[in-house]
Design a protein around this motif. Sequence first.
Motif, PDB file in Angstrom:
ATOM      1  N   ALA A   1      55.663  44.435  46.746  1.00  0.00           N
ATOM      2  CA  ALA A   1      56.790  44.677  45.840  1.00  0.00           C
ATOM      3  C   ALA A   1      56.388  44.612  44.374  1.00  0.00           C
ATOM      4  CB  ALA A   1      57.901  43.669  46.112  1.00  0.00           C
ATOM      5  N   VAL A   2      55.348  43.858  44.076  1.00  0.00           N
ATOM      6  CA  VAL A   2      54.919  43.674  42.687  1.00  0.00           C
ATOM      7  C   VAL A   2      53.562  44.343  42.505  1.00  0.00           C
ATOM      8  CG1 VAL A   2      54.291  41.937  40.956  1.00  0.00           C
ATOM      9  CG2 VAL A   2      56.134  41.468  42.580  1.00  0.00           C
ATOM     10  N   PRO A   3      53.399  45.158  41.500  1.00  0.00           N
ATOM     11  CA  PRO A   3      52.096  45.813  41.282  1.00  0.00           C
ATOM     12  C   PRO A   3      50.983  44.776  41.105  1.00  0.00           C
ATOM     13  CG  PRO A   3      53.762  46.662  39.756  1.00  0.00           C
ATOM     14  CD  PRO A   3      54.376  45.503  40.488  1.00  0.00           C
ATOM     15  N   ARG A   4      49.810  45.114  41.614  1.00  0.00           N
ATOM     16  CA  ARG A   4      48.658  44.215  41.492  1.00  0.00           C
ATOM     17  C   ARG A   4      48.266  44.039  40.035  1.00  0.00           C
ATOM     18  NH1 ARG A   4      44.174  44.230  45.999  1.00  0.00           N
ATOM     19  NH2 ARG A   4      45.568  43.728  47.675  1.00  0.00           N
ATOM     20  N   ASN A   5      47.946  42.784  39.686  1.00  0.00           N
ATOM     21  CA  ASN A   5      47.418  42.562  38.337  1.00  0.00           C
ATOM     22  C   ASN A   5      45.930  42.895  38.340  1.00  0.00           C
ATOM     23  OD1 ASN A   5      45.975  40.331  39.349  1.00  0.00           O
ATOM     24  ND2 ASN A   5      47.653  38.929  38.900  1.00  0.00           N
ATOM     25  N   ASN A   6      45.340  42.920  37.184  1.00  0.00           N
ATOM     26  CA  ASN A   6      43.919  43.283  37.089  1.00  0.00           C
ATOM     27  C   ASN A   6      43.027  42.361  37.889  1.00  0.00           C
ATOM     28  OD1 ASN A   6      44.487  45.458  35.514  1.00  0.00           O
ATOM     29  ND2 ASN A   6      44.105  44.416  33.573  1.00  0.00           N
ATOM     30  N   LEU A   7      43.362  41.051  37.910  1.00  0.00           N
ATOM     31  CA  LEU A   7      42.551  40.093  38.650  1.00  0.00           C
ATOM     32  C   LEU A   7      42.569  40.417  40.138  1.00  0.00           C
ATOM     33  CD1 LEU A   7      40.902  37.530  38.996  1.00  0.00           C
ATOM     34  CD2 LEU A   7      43.032  36.234  38.972  1.00  0.00           C
ATOM     35  N   ALA A   8      43.749  40.647  40.697  1.00  0.00           N
ATOM     36  CA  ALA A   8      43.851  40.959  42.126  1.00  0.00           C
ATOM     37  C   ALA A   8      43.083  42.234  42.444  1.00  0.00           C
ATOM     38  CB  ALA A   8      45.309  41.084  42.542  1.00  0.00           C
ATOM     39  N   GLY A   9      43.178  43.215  41.565  1.00  0.00           N
ATOM     40  CA  GLY A   9      42.436  44.454  41.763  1.00  0.00           C
ATOM     41  C   GLY A   9      40.938  44.236  41.715  1.00  0.00           C
ATOM     42  N   SER A  10      40.496  43.373  40.815  1.00  0.00           N
ATOM     43  CA  SER A  10      39.065  43.074  40.704  1.00  0.00           C
ATOM     44  C   SER A  10      38.567  42.331  41.937  1.00  0.00           C
ATOM     45  CB  SER A  10      38.796  42.224  39.458  1.00  0.00           C
ATOM     46  OG  SER A  10      39.150  42.938  38.296  1.00  0.00           O
ATOM     47  N   ILE A  11      39.326  41.356  42.395  1.00  0.00           N
ATOM     48  CA  ILE A  11      38.946  40.607  43.598  1.00  0.00           C
ATOM     49  C   ILE A  11      38.889  41.563  44.788  1.00  0.00           C
ATOM     50  CG2 ILE A  11      39.650  38.781  45.202  1.00  0.00           C
ATOM     51  CD1 ILE A  11      38.756  37.567  42.616  1.00  0.00           C
ATOM     52  N   ALA A  12      39.837  42.480  44.865  1.00  0.00           N
ATOM     53  CA  ALA A  12      39.867  43.438  45.970  1.00  0.00           C
ATOM     54  C   ALA A  12      38.638  44.347  45.961  1.00  0.00           C
ATOM     55  CB  ALA A  12      41.138  44.267  45.914  1.00  0.00           C
TER      56      ALA A  12
ATOM     57  N   LYS B   1      31.292  42.954  38.670  1.00  0.00           N
ATOM     58  CA  LYS B   1      32.596  43.495  39.065  1.00  0.00           C
ATOM     59  C   LYS B   1      33.756  42.765  38.387  1.00  0.00           C
ATOM     60  CE  LYS B   1      31.205  45.334  43.555  1.00  0.00           C
ATOM     61  NZ  LYS B   1      31.348  45.234  45.019  1.00  0.00           N
ATOM     62  N   LEU B   2      33.562  41.460  38.126  1.00  0.00           N
ATOM     63  CA  LEU B   2      34.637  40.673  37.511  1.00  0.00           C
ATOM     64  C   LEU B   2      34.454  40.511  36.004  1.00  0.00           C
ATOM     65  CD1 LEU B   2      35.078  37.872  40.214  1.00  0.00           C
ATOM     66  CD2 LEU B   2      36.304  40.044  40.000  1.00  0.00           C
ATOM     67  N   ASP B   3      33.415  41.156  35.465  1.00  0.00           N
ATOM     68  CA  ASP B   3      33.114  41.096  34.031  1.00  0.00           C
ATOM     69  C   ASP B   3      32.932  39.647  33.565  1.00  0.00           C
ATOM     70  OD1 ASP B   3      32.539  42.215  31.565  1.00  0.00           O
ATOM     71  OD2 ASP B   3      34.636  42.163  30.901  1.00  0.00           O
ATOM     72  N   ILE B   4      32.059  38.941  34.276  1.00  0.00           N
ATOM     73  CA  ILE B   4      31.740  37.547  33.971  1.00  0.00           C
ATOM     74  C   ILE B   4      30.287  37.506  33.522  1.00  0.00           C
ATOM     75  CG2 ILE B   4      31.414  35.263  35.016  1.00  0.00           C
ATOM     76  CD1 ILE B   4      33.819  35.903  36.812  1.00  0.00           C
ATOM     77  N   SER B   5      30.019  36.741  32.453  1.00  0.00           N
ATOM     78  CA  SER B   5      28.679  36.810  31.861  1.00  0.00           C
ATOM     79  C   SER B   5      27.706  35.720  32.318  1.00  0.00           C
ATOM     80  CB  SER B   5      28.786  36.786  30.333  1.00  0.00           C
ATOM     81  OG  SER B   5      29.475  35.623  29.915  1.00  0.00           O
ATOM     82  N   SER B   6      28.183  34.579  32.807  1.00  0.00           N
ATOM     83  CA  SER B   6      27.249  33.500  33.147  1.00  0.00           C
ATOM     84  C   SER B   6      27.613  32.842  34.475  1.00  0.00           C
ATOM     85  CB  SER B   6      27.256  32.427  32.052  1.00  0.00           C
ATOM     86  OG  SER B   6      28.487  31.701  32.091  1.00  0.00           O
ATOM     87  N   GLY B   7      26.653  32.100  35.003  1.00  0.00           N
ATOM     88  CA  GLY B   7      26.879  31.356  36.244  1.00  0.00           C
ATOM     89  C   GLY B   7      27.954  30.293  36.100  1.00  0.00           C
ATOM     90  N   LYS B   8      27.970  29.608  34.953  1.00  0.00           N
ATOM     91  CA  LYS B   8      28.991  28.586  34.712  1.00  0.00           C
ATOM     92  C   LYS B   8      30.381  29.212  34.651  1.00  0.00           C
ATOM     93  CE  LYS B   8      26.287  25.039  32.468  1.00  0.00           C
ATOM     94  NZ  LYS B   8      26.112  24.171  31.324  1.00  0.00           N
ATOM     95  N   GLU B   9      30.468  30.353  33.993  1.00  0.00           N
ATOM     96  CA  GLU B   9      31.750  31.052  33.900  1.00  0.00           C
ATOM     97  C   GLU B   9      32.200  31.509  35.293  1.00  0.00           C
ATOM     98  OE1 GLU B   9      33.694  34.962  31.723  1.00  0.00           O
ATOM     99  OE2 GLU B   9      31.763  34.202  30.990  1.00  0.00           O
ATOM    100  N   LEU B  10      31.247  31.947  36.127  1.00  0.00           N
ATOM    101  CA  LEU B  10      31.569  32.361  37.488  1.00  0.00           C
ATOM    102  C   LEU B  10      32.106  31.176  38.288  1.00  0.00           C
ATOM    103  CD1 LEU B  10      31.600  34.359  39.841  1.00  0.00           C
ATOM    104  CD2 LEU B  10      29.172  33.840  40.209  1.00  0.00           C
TER     105      LEU B  10
END
Length: 194
Positions: A117-128, A171-180
């Motif tokens: 019912a609710v459009p996917r946000n960018n995060l959900a799309g990225s995880i998918a 894919k998630l536009d994350i730059s470092s291991g700590k950020e991941l």
Amino acid sequence: MLKQENLHVCSAAASTEEALAAMACGPDMAIVDLSLQADSGLDLIKTLRQHYPNLAILVLSMHDEALFAERALRAGANGYLMKLEATGHVMSAIREVLAGNIYLSAAMHARLARALAVPRNNLAGSIASLSDREFEVLHLIGLGFSTREIAMKLNRSVKTIEAHQANIKEKLDISSGKELMRFAIQWLESEGSA
């Protein structure tokens, strides 16, 4: 355990290889855990679906359905149930899936309905966009496992897990291991409370 006169277990398996060999007994249903000795339950579901398109497949797993049910259904499962459910719910799930229906908990039905019912946000799309293996690696990072521990748990090399981590970061536009790691923990917390 409840005795069911018209249901019989014809085999049990701890790996994909054993599960495929067990298919010789001609079961009507496979009950699959996502955690196998050296394999991914999601990969086993895909293999079973490919070779046995009419087989009923129910996932019975300790893994949170909020995170894994949708992926299991996409892989080819007909239902998903967590191991902590009462025996009566397990029997209901088995009977529903054997009848050709999809079985999910009421909470998971509501969650999927909300998602539609609710459009996917960018995060959900990225995880998918993550592969099943990358999704598993992200989940394990969020649970606090180190790269070496993830490699041991998934029966893969450290280099392979590092490659998955690099793909996830890209894919998630994350730059470092700590950020991941921070992202994975926050993602798990938000999924658990959703």
